[in-house]
Write a protein that holds these residues in place. Structure first.
Motif, PDB file in Angstrom:
ATOM      1  N   ILE A 110      23.619 -47.519 -36.032  1.00 51.49           N
ATOM      2  CA  ILE A 110      22.680 -47.891 -34.981  1.00 51.49           C
ATOM      3  C   ILE A 110      22.425 -46.663 -34.114  1.00 51.49           C
ATOM      4  CG2 ILE A 110      22.215 -49.426 -33.039  1.00 51.49           C
ATOM      5  CD1 ILE A 110      24.365 -51.312 -34.296  1.00 51.49           C
ATOM      6  N   PHE A 111      21.155 -46.243 -34.054  1.00 44.10           N
ATOM      7  CA  PHE A 111      20.774 -45.050 -33.310  1.00 44.10           C
ATOM      8  C   PHE A 111      19.940 -45.429 -32.090  1.00 44.10           C
ATOM      9  CE2 PHE A 111      21.309 -43.785 -37.707  1.00 44.10           C
ATOM     10  CZ  PHE A 111      21.988 -42.588 -37.634  1.00 44.10           C
ATOM     11  N   GLN A 112      20.129 -44.682 -30.994  1.00 42.19           N
ATOM     12  CA  GLN A 112      19.237 -44.736 -29.835  1.00 42.19           C
ATOM     13  C   GLN A 112      18.897 -43.291 -29.478  1.00 42.19           C
ATOM     14  OE1 GLN A 112      19.734 -48.190 -26.765  1.00 42.19           O
ATOM     15  NE2 GLN A 112      21.793 -47.505 -27.245  1.00 42.19           N
ATOM     16  N   ILE A 113      17.897 -42.743 -30.156  1.00 42.25           N
ATOM     17  CA  ILE A 113      17.549 -41.332 -29.953  1.00 42.25           C
ATOM     18  C   ILE A 113      16.052 -41.143 -29.757  1.00 42.25           C
ATOM     19  CG2 ILE A 113      19.539 -40.511 -31.270  1.00 42.25           C
ATOM     20  CD1 ILE A 113      17.612 -39.948 -33.615  1.00 42.25           C
ATOM     21  N   THR A 114      15.281 -42.224 -29.730  1.00 41.96           N
ATOM     22  CA  THR A 114      13.829 -42.106 -29.603  1.00 41.96           C
ATOM     23  C   THR A 114      13.376 -42.430 -28.183  1.00 41.96           C
ATOM     24  OG1 THR A 114      13.436 -44.415 -30.225  1.00 41.96           O
ATOM     25  CG2 THR A 114      13.529 -42.793 -32.012  1.00 41.96           C
ATOM     26  N   ALA A 115      12.216 -41.942 -27.827  1.00 39.52           N
ATOM     27  CA  ALA A 115      11.639 -42.268 -26.524  1.00 39.52           C
ATOM     28  C   ALA A 115      11.503 -43.776 -26.388  1.00 39.52           C
ATOM     29  CB  ALA A 115      10.279 -41.603 -26.372  1.00 39.52           C
ATOM     30  N   ALA A 116      11.785 -44.290 -25.195  1.00 34.42           N
ATOM     31  CA  ALA A 116      11.715 -45.725 -24.944  1.00 34.42           C
ATOM     32  C   ALA A 116      10.291 -46.249 -25.088  1.00 34.42           C
ATOM     33  CB  ALA A 116      12.243 -46.029 -23.537  1.00 34.42           C
ATOM     34  N   ARG A 117      10.165 -47.555 -25.260  1.00 39.04           N
ATOM     35  CA  ARG A 117       8.873 -48.192 -25.456  1.00 39.04           C
ATOM     36  C   ARG A 117       7.915 -47.908 -24.292  1.00 39.04           C
ATOM     37  NH1 ARG A 117       7.245 -52.641 -28.419  1.00 39.04           N
ATOM     38  NH2 ARG A 117       8.473 -51.635 -30.057  1.00 39.04           N
ATOM     39  N   SER A 118       8.443 -47.729 -23.084  1.00 45.48           N
ATOM     40  CA  SER A 118       7.588 -47.518 -21.913  1.00 45.48           C
ATOM     41  C   SER A 118       6.979 -46.119 -21.849  1.00 45.48           C
ATOM     42  CB  SER A 118       8.400 -47.747 -20.631  1.00 45.48           C
ATOM     43  OG  SER A 118       9.478 -46.836 -20.552  1.00 45.48           O
ATOM     44  N   MET A 119       7.502 -45.175 -22.637  1.00 41.27           N
ATOM     45  CA  MET A 119       7.034 -43.801 -22.551  1.00 41.27           C
ATOM     46  C   MET A 119       5.709 -43.627 -23.295  1.00 41.27           C
ATOM     47  SD  MET A 119       9.327 -42.591 -20.611  1.00 41.27           S
ATOM     48  CE  MET A 119       8.579 -40.961 -20.531  1.00 41.27           C
ATOM     49  N   PRO A 120       4.787 -42.821 -22.779  1.00 43.75           N
ATOM     50  CA  PRO A 120       3.476 -42.628 -23.411  1.00 43.75           C
ATOM     51  C   PRO A 120       3.550 -41.619 -24.570  1.00 43.75           C
ATOM     52  CG  PRO A 120       3.581 -41.388 -21.365  1.00 43.75           C
ATOM     53  CD  PRO A 120       4.871 -42.145 -21.453  1.00 43.75           C
ATOM     54  N   VAL A 121       4.056 -42.084 -25.701  1.00 39.53           N
ATOM     55  CA  VAL A 121       4.216 -41.228 -26.886  1.00 39.53           C
ATOM     56  C   VAL A 121       2.876 -41.110 -27.608  1.00 39.53           C
ATOM     57  CG1 VAL A 121       5.362 -40.992 -29.115  1.00 39.53           C
ATOM     58  CG2 VAL A 121       6.638 -41.843 -27.137  1.00 39.53           C
ATOM     59  N   VAL A 122       2.447 -39.873 -27.890  1.00 39.06           N
ATOM     60  CA  VAL A 122       1.178 -39.672 -28.597  1.00 39.06           C
ATOM     61  C   VAL A 122       1.401 -39.261 -30.052  1.00 39.06           C
ATOM     62  CG1 VAL A 122      -0.153 -39.184 -26.529  1.00 39.06           C
ATOM     63  CG2 VAL A 122       1.012 -37.304 -27.672  1.00 39.06           C
ATOM     64  N   LEU A 123       2.518 -38.614 -30.344  1.00 46.62           N
ATOM     65  CA  LEU A 123       2.894 -38.251 -31.710  1.00 46.62           C
ATOM     66  C   LEU A 123       4.387 -38.464 -31.866  1.00 46.62           C
ATOM     67  CD1 LEU A 123       0.965 -34.853 -32.113  1.00 46.62           C
ATOM     68  CD2 LEU A 123       0.367 -37.038 -33.211  1.00 46.62           C
ATOM     69  N   GLU A 124       4.806 -38.964 -33.046  1.00 47.69           N
ATOM     70  CA  GLU A 124       6.226 -39.254 -33.219  1.00 47.69           C
ATOM     71  C   GLU A 124       6.581 -39.292 -34.696  1.00 47.69           C
ATOM     72  OE1 GLU A 124       9.209 -42.248 -30.966  1.00 47.69           O
ATOM     73  OE2 GLU A 124       7.643 -43.262 -32.128  1.00 47.69           O
TER      74      GLU A 124
END
Length: 267
Positions: free
Chosen positions: A20-34
């Motif tokens: 189980i990983f938690q290493i990505t930007a949270a859902r609330s963050m304005p991610v444009v590329l991932e």
């Protein structure tokens, strides 16, 4: 403001391991590329994404035994939206938790911060932890808590955050733990800060004074580090052979140092 964040984990995975990983930007963050990948040699695995009530994204998978490469990169542009905070949330963030034993530091907090409330209290707790704890990489343990840090006077970012949270909760201020990417952090790693709830808004406290708070990228939010681990696993052995984290601001960079007495929301 545009931020580029990356995380690379090299693991040695045993038999029948639930990762189980938690290493990505949270859902609330304005991610444009991932891009998030899990690879063993020529084989690519796909994780199940689970989003918790606070927008933290967990990625769960099982692989074959052997080396596993985990790679994450994202571009975050603009300001995050503020998730709704319920009355139940604030109650939960007033209670003692595994690493933030507000009940055990209650008497100390009440003596140290007697008569303070609101912003004055938040500033006093932040200044107190900044002055009384020495940043000492490699000396604290993953099982250290706010009580340990208060007694030893040393720790890393998670320890600073735990102590801030415990002291604020002891003074009846809801407080929570946030794991994040911190652009241009030295030494570079995943970072941890506290957030305090004041008049309906969560404000970031970094008692290490190492981050530029306006550039932080939220990864996970919880009661303490137990809720925000970048990796947890069950059912077997996992060795961490390598961990590399990077974060930088690529546009509209903040040019002035962070005034850590200012009230700042995680954006």
């Amino acid at each position: 403001m545009q931020r580029v964040v990356t995380a690379e984990l090299d693991l040695e995975v045993g038999v029948d391991v639930d990762l189980i990983f938690q290493i990505t930007a949270a859902r609330s963050m304005p991610v444009v590329l991932e891009n998030l990948t899990f690879r063993q040699g020529d084989r690519t695995y796909y994780a199940t994404e689970i989003v918790d009530p606070f927008g933290s994204r967990l990625h769960r998978l099982r692989t074959e035994p052997g080396p596993l490469e985990v790679r994450y990169e994202a571009t975050v542009s603009g300001r995050a939206f503020a998730p709704y905070t319920s009355e139940l949330d604030t109650i939960g963030y007033l209670r003692p938790s595994r690493y933030c034993q507000s009940d055990e530091v209650f008497a100390h907090a009440r003596r140290q911060f007697r008569g303070l409330a609101g912003r004055e209290l938040i500033d006093a707790v932040s200044d107190y932890v900044a002055a009384s704890v020495t940043y000492t990489p490699g000396l604290s343990l993953g099982t250290d808590s706010a009580v340990t840090t208060l007694a030893s006077g040393q720790g890393v970012c998670r320890d600073y955050a735990h102590l801030v949270i415990a002291l604020l909760r002891a003074m009846d201020v809801p407080a929570r733990y946030t794991a994040c990417f911190a652009p241009d952090l030295v030494p570079m790693d995943f970072h941890a800060v506290a957030e305090a709830y004041l008049e309906g808004v969560w404000y970031v406290i970094d008692a290490t004074r190492l981050s530029q708070r306006t550039s932080l990228v939220r990864i996970a939010t919880g009661r303490d580090a137990a809720d925000c681990a970048f990796l947890s696993y069950h059912g077997g052995f996992v060795g961490l052979d390598g961990l590399r984290v990077d974060a930088s601001v690529t546009a509209d960079a903040e040019t002035e140092p962070d005034d850590h007495r200012a009230l700042v929301q995680l954006s």
